[in-house]
Design a protein around this motif. Structure first.
Motif, PDB file in Angstrom:
ATOM      1  N   ARG A   1       4.733  15.068 -29.255  1.00 54.84           N
ATOM      2  CA  ARG A   1       4.863  15.494 -27.854  1.00 54.84           C
ATOM      3  C   ARG A   1       5.714  16.749 -27.750  1.00 54.84           C
ATOM      4  O   ARG A   1       5.427  17.643 -26.961  1.00 54.84           O
ATOM      5  CB  ARG A   1       5.486  14.381 -27.016  1.00 54.84           C
ATOM      6  CG  ARG A   1       4.522  13.267 -26.689  1.00 54.84           C
ATOM      7  CD  ARG A   1       5.124  12.258 -25.788  1.00 54.84           C
ATOM      8  NE  ARG A   1       5.483  12.875 -24.508  1.00 54.84           N
ATOM      9  CZ  ARG A   1       5.954  12.201 -23.482  1.00 54.84           C
ATOM     10  NH1 ARG A   1       6.128  10.900 -23.564  1.00 54.84           N
ATOM     11  NH2 ARG A   1       6.264  12.802 -22.365  1.00 54.84           N
ATOM     12  N   GLN A   2       6.753  16.811 -28.553  1.00 53.11           N
ATOM     13  CA  GLN A   2       7.645  17.974 -28.517  1.00 53.11           C
ATOM     14  C   GLN A   2       6.908  19.228 -28.971  1.00 53.11           C
ATOM     15  O   GLN A   2       7.035  20.294 -28.366  1.00 53.11           O
ATOM     16  CB  GLN A   2       8.855  17.726 -29.412  1.00 53.11           C
ATOM     17  CG  GLN A   2       9.851  18.859 -29.405  1.00 53.11           C
ATOM     18  CD  GLN A   2      11.085  18.528 -30.242  1.00 53.11           C
ATOM     19  OE1 GLN A   2      11.385  17.374 -30.476  1.00 53.11           O
ATOM     20  NE2 GLN A   2      11.777  19.554 -30.673  1.00 53.11           N
ATOM     21  N   ARG A   3       6.118  19.116 -30.031  1.00 56.22           N
ATOM     22  CA  ARG A   3       5.381  20.280 -30.552  1.00 56.22           C
ATOM     23  C   ARG A   3       4.307  20.758 -29.587  1.00 56.22           C
ATOM     24  O   ARG A   3       4.023  21.948 -29.510  1.00 56.22           O
ATOM     25  CB  ARG A   3       4.733  19.933 -31.896  1.00 56.22           C
ATOM     26  CG  ARG A   3       5.671  19.976 -33.069  1.00 56.22           C
ATOM     27  CD  ARG A   3       4.917  19.917 -34.384  1.00 56.22           C
ATOM     28  NE  ARG A   3       4.093  18.731 -34.513  1.00 56.22           N
ATOM     29  CZ  ARG A   3       4.501  17.550 -35.001  1.00 56.22           C
ATOM     30  NH1 ARG A   3       5.742  17.406 -35.411  1.00 56.22           N
ATOM     31  NH2 ARG A   3       3.678  16.529 -35.080  1.00 56.22           N
ATOM     32  N   THR A   4       3.688  19.842 -28.860  1.00 59.59           N
ATOM     33  CA  THR A   4       2.568  20.210 -28.001  1.00 59.59           C
ATOM     34  C   THR A   4       2.977  20.486 -26.557  1.00 59.59           C
ATOM     35  O   THR A   4       2.147  20.897 -25.758  1.00 59.59           O
ATOM     36  CB  THR A   4       1.489  19.113 -28.015  1.00 59.59           C
ATOM     37  OG1 THR A   4       2.048  17.881 -27.543  1.00 59.59           O
ATOM     38  CG2 THR A   4       0.931  18.920 -29.414  1.00 59.59           C
ATOM     39  N   ALA A   5       4.227  20.292 -26.234  1.00 55.90           N
ATOM     40  CA  ALA A   5       4.687  20.495 -24.853  1.00 55.90           C
ATOM     41  C   ALA A   5       4.753  21.980 -24.521  1.00 55.90           C
ATOM     42  O   ALA A   5       5.025  22.813 -25.381  1.00 55.90           O
ATOM     43  CB  ALA A   5       6.057  19.857 -24.653  1.00 55.90           C
TER      44      ALA A   5
END
Length: 62
Positions: A34-38
């Motif tokens: 989620r952090q990478r794709t946010a």
């Protein structure tokens, strides 16, 4: 007011844990994905803390 915020955070945490079958490794993978794709910038305050600690430790008399 703060109790409502804490309650909401705990509900979110419990929901995410349930989605990851209470598996900590799965939860970490999920959060990292989620952090990478946010589309939001992640703020890492470690660099600021380290710079602050260096400044304090280089001042005379400390």
């Amino acid at each position: 007011m703060p109790d409502e915020i804490i309650q909401e955070l705990w509900q979110i945490k419990d929901s995410m844990a349930r989605e990851c079958e209470y598996d900590i490794d799965m939860l970490v993978d999920h959060l990292q994905t989620r952090q990478r794709t946010a589309d939001q910038k992640v703020v890492d305050l470690r660099a600021m803390k380290e710079a602050s600690e260096r400044t304090v430790s280089t001042k005379p008399g400390l």
